[in-house]
Design an enzyme around this catalytic site. Structure first.
Site, PDB file in Angstrom:
ATOM      1  N   GLU A 192       0.879  -1.314  -0.042  1.00 37.96           N
ATOM      2  CA  GLU A 192      -0.069  -0.015  -0.055  1.00 37.96           C
ATOM      3  C   GLU A 192       0.762   1.292   0.037  1.00 37.96           C
ATOM      4  OE1 GLU A 192      -2.903  -0.534   3.285  1.00 37.96           O
ATOM      5  OE2 GLU A 192      -3.478  -2.335   2.253  1.00 37.96           O
ATOM      6  N   ASP A 242      -0.950  -4.063  -3.421  1.00 38.50           N
ATOM      7  CA  ASP A 242      -1.944  -2.604  -3.277  1.00 38.50           C
ATOM      8  C   ASP A 242      -3.212  -2.735  -3.464  1.00 38.50           C
ATOM      9  OD1 ASP A 242      -2.398   0.355  -2.534  1.00 38.50           O
ATOM     10  OD2 ASP A 242      -0.456   0.686  -3.501  1.00 38.50           O
ATOM     11  N   GLU A 310      -5.416 -10.939  -2.013  1.00 40.60           N
ATOM     12  CA  GLU A 310      -6.319 -10.669  -0.641  1.00 40.60           C
ATOM     13  C   GLU A 310      -7.681 -10.827  -1.236  1.00 40.60           C
ATOM     14  OE1 GLU A 310      -5.312  -7.501   2.004  1.00 40.60           O
ATOM     15  OE2 GLU A 310      -2.969  -7.820   1.101  1.00 40.60           O
TER      16      GLU A 310
HETATM   17  O1  9MR Z   1      -7.290  -8.933   8.080  1.00 37.72           O
HETATM   18  C1  9MR Z   1      -6.276  -8.001   8.774  1.00 37.72           C
HETATM   19  C2  9MR Z   1      -6.878  -7.473  10.065  1.00 37.72           C
HETATM   20  O2  9MR Z   1      -6.976  -8.825  10.833  1.00 37.72           O
HETATM   21  C3  9MR Z   1      -6.145  -6.393  10.713  1.00 37.72           C
HETATM   22  O3  9MR Z   1      -6.771  -5.927  11.729  1.00 37.72           O
HETATM   23  C4  9MR Z   1      -5.665  -5.269   9.713  1.00 37.72           C
HETATM   24  C5  9MR Z   1      -4.905  -4.343  10.233  1.00 37.72           C
HETATM   25  O4  9MR Z   1      -4.511  -3.455   9.223  1.00 37.72           O
HETATM   26  O5  9MR Z   1      -5.031  -5.911   8.677  1.00 37.72           O
HETATM   27  C6  9MR Z   1      -6.055  -6.656   7.943  1.00 37.72           C
HETATM   28  O6  9MR Z   1      -5.201  -7.354   6.667  1.00 37.72           O
HETATM   29  C7  9MR Z   1      -4.903  -6.192   5.713  1.00 37.72           C
HETATM   30  C8  9MR Z   1      -3.680  -6.570   5.087  1.00 37.72           C
HETATM   31  O7  9MR Z   1      -2.888  -6.884   5.820  1.00 37.72           O
HETATM   32  C9  9MR Z   1      -3.283  -5.584   3.883  1.00 37.72           C
HETATM   33  N1  9MR Z   1      -4.518  -5.396   3.122  1.00 37.72           N
HETATM   34  C10 9MR Z   1      -5.760  -4.915   3.642  1.00 37.72           C
HETATM   35  C11 9MR Z   1      -6.144  -6.105   4.558  1.00 37.72           C
HETATM   36  C12 9MR Z   1      -7.536  -6.005   5.264  1.00 37.72           C
HETATM   37  O8  9MR Z   1      -7.578  -4.550   6.056  1.00 37.72           O
END
Ligand code: 9MR
Length: 406
Positions: A192, A242, A310
């Protein structure tokens, strides 16, 4: 003599008739062998009852096997899911062949303070992957979120200099990637780095390191991270990951321009990760258009790829603020056919040489980050396996799609 001849002809006919009857070819009556096998087929059909099959059932299909000719299929998970003998463990082994930790390999978990590295969770995942012949994605080395403050501040609370942060960045990336040399196949090196509409995110990494080498661009922290990761493990695939690249053309163009200039400078980036947190209003044609933009990078590096990193499909559009959705037959038809269109697009990407890995952000609805986000108290159903671990109708649509395309 004539009577003898007649008797032998009759005998020959009798023998022939009994042989043919035994083979079941002269009679319209079903013979017993046929009856048995059709009963077995019926029994088998009853076993695979699509409304009542659990993802771990022996008779359930395997998602990753169904799509194996086009791409790998993976999921995010937590290390606590890897307890042998549990349903969660069985689902993971059976349904997926790529794994990434949802939170436990992020900077705050792996490198919480300057002198402390926590390798336990990712070590366990690597061990599991080696035993079961699975692929591991490391998520993620550099991010503005879930990154501890110690990187950016000194003991007096002042922001550190560019030199200090570059040193910390190289040390962080080198230590982690070297630890997993030859074991973690793919790294989301940077996550990101662009903002919502495509400009460079105004993160601490960007603010402090900026145009470190004075060549006129301000994404040097990204270049430094990729270079260090490549030096630590030249065989690992290095991804820049991203969100919204599938839906925002301006963001896809920004990513294309930035990566193009980095590839031209020789920065070792192997691919772009499309997170693909999409929703029920998702437009497949926009995604195809944006991927074509990104894949122009193949003219610089023919092996350059995209990865879907994702994937989930929210039942609520972004502007919807409701917390509940009624899963009517009509809604599910729309949901299932959108999943099917998305996977048909993935197959096209794979056949064009663009894509070889699709990873879901979670493996059952109950664990999804989309429950309670972005609207608190929301219940969402974005994945292919429900809260009881039953296979949803969208799962079966994908199995049917794979069969029809095989
Ligand atoms: O799924 C993840 C969640 O449990 C966390 O609280 C969060 C914190 O930022 O991150 C989530 O995963 C993210 C991923 O690492 C990057 N892309 C977006 C995902 C969803 O927020």
């Amino acid at each position: 003599m004539k009577l003898k001849q007649l008797l032998s002809v009759l005998l020959a006919f009798t023998v022939l008739f009994s042989v043919m009857t035994a083979c079941g070819s002269t009679s319209d009556e079903p013979d017993s062998a046929v009856t048995t096998s059709s009963t077995e087929a019926e029994e088998e059909a009853v076993t695979v009852d699509r409304d009542n099959t659990y993802a771990y059932d022996e008779d359930a299909p395997s998602l990753y096997e169904a799509f194996a000719q086009w791409f790998k299929v993976g999921t995010a998970m937590n290390i606590s899911d890897l307890v042998e003998g549990t349903e969660e463990f069985e689902i993971l082994v059976k349904q997926y062949n790529v794994f990434t930790l949802e939170n436990e390999s992020k900077p705050d978990a792996m490198h919480p303070s300057e002198d402390v590295y926590n390798f336990d969770a990712l070590d366990q995942l690597v061990e599991f992957a080696n035993e079961y012949d699975k692929t591991v994605r490391g998520h993620t080395l550099v991010w503005h979120s879930q990154c501890p403050d110690w990187f950016f501040y000194d003991d007096d609370g002042n922001t550190v200099s560019a030199d200090v942060l570059v040193e910390r960045l190289i040390e962080h990336v080198t230590t982690i990637v070297s630890h997993y040399k030859g074991e973690v196949d793919v790294w989301d090196v940077c996550n990101e780095v662009l903002g919502d509409s495509g400009g460079l995110r105004d993160s601490m990494w960007y603010q402090i390191i900026g145009d470190y080498d004075g060549d006129g661009d301000s994404y040097d922290y990204i270049e430094i991270a990729f270079t260090a990761a490549h030096e630590a493990d030249p065989d690992a695939r290095l991804i820049i990951n991203d969100y919204s690249l599938e839906s925002s053309e301006s963001k896809a163009i920004s990513m294309y321009m930035m990566v193009k200039s980095m590839l031209e400078e020789g920065i070792p980036i192997d691919g772009i990760g499309l997170q693909m947190h999409v929703d029920i209003g998702f437009d497949v044609e926009t995604c195809k258009n944006n991927v074509e933009i990104l894949m122009k990078l193949k003219s610089i590096d023919p092996d350059f790829v995209i990865e879907v990193t994702e994937l989930d499909l929210s039942c609520f559009t972004w502007s919807d603020t409701s917390t509940e959705v009624e899963l009517t037959d009509e809604f599910l038809e729309q949901f299932d056919s959108l999943y099917s269109d998305i996977f048909e697009m993935f197959i096209e990407f794979s056949e064009a040489g663009y894509l070889d890995s699709v990873v879901f952000w979670g493996y059952y609805d109950g664990m999804s980050w989309l429950n309670g986000y972005p609207v608190s108290g929301r219940t969402n159903y974005p994945l292919l396996i429900d809260r009881d671990y039953k296979l949803k109708s969208a799962y079966w649509s994908l199995i049917d799609l794979a069969e029809s395309k095989s």
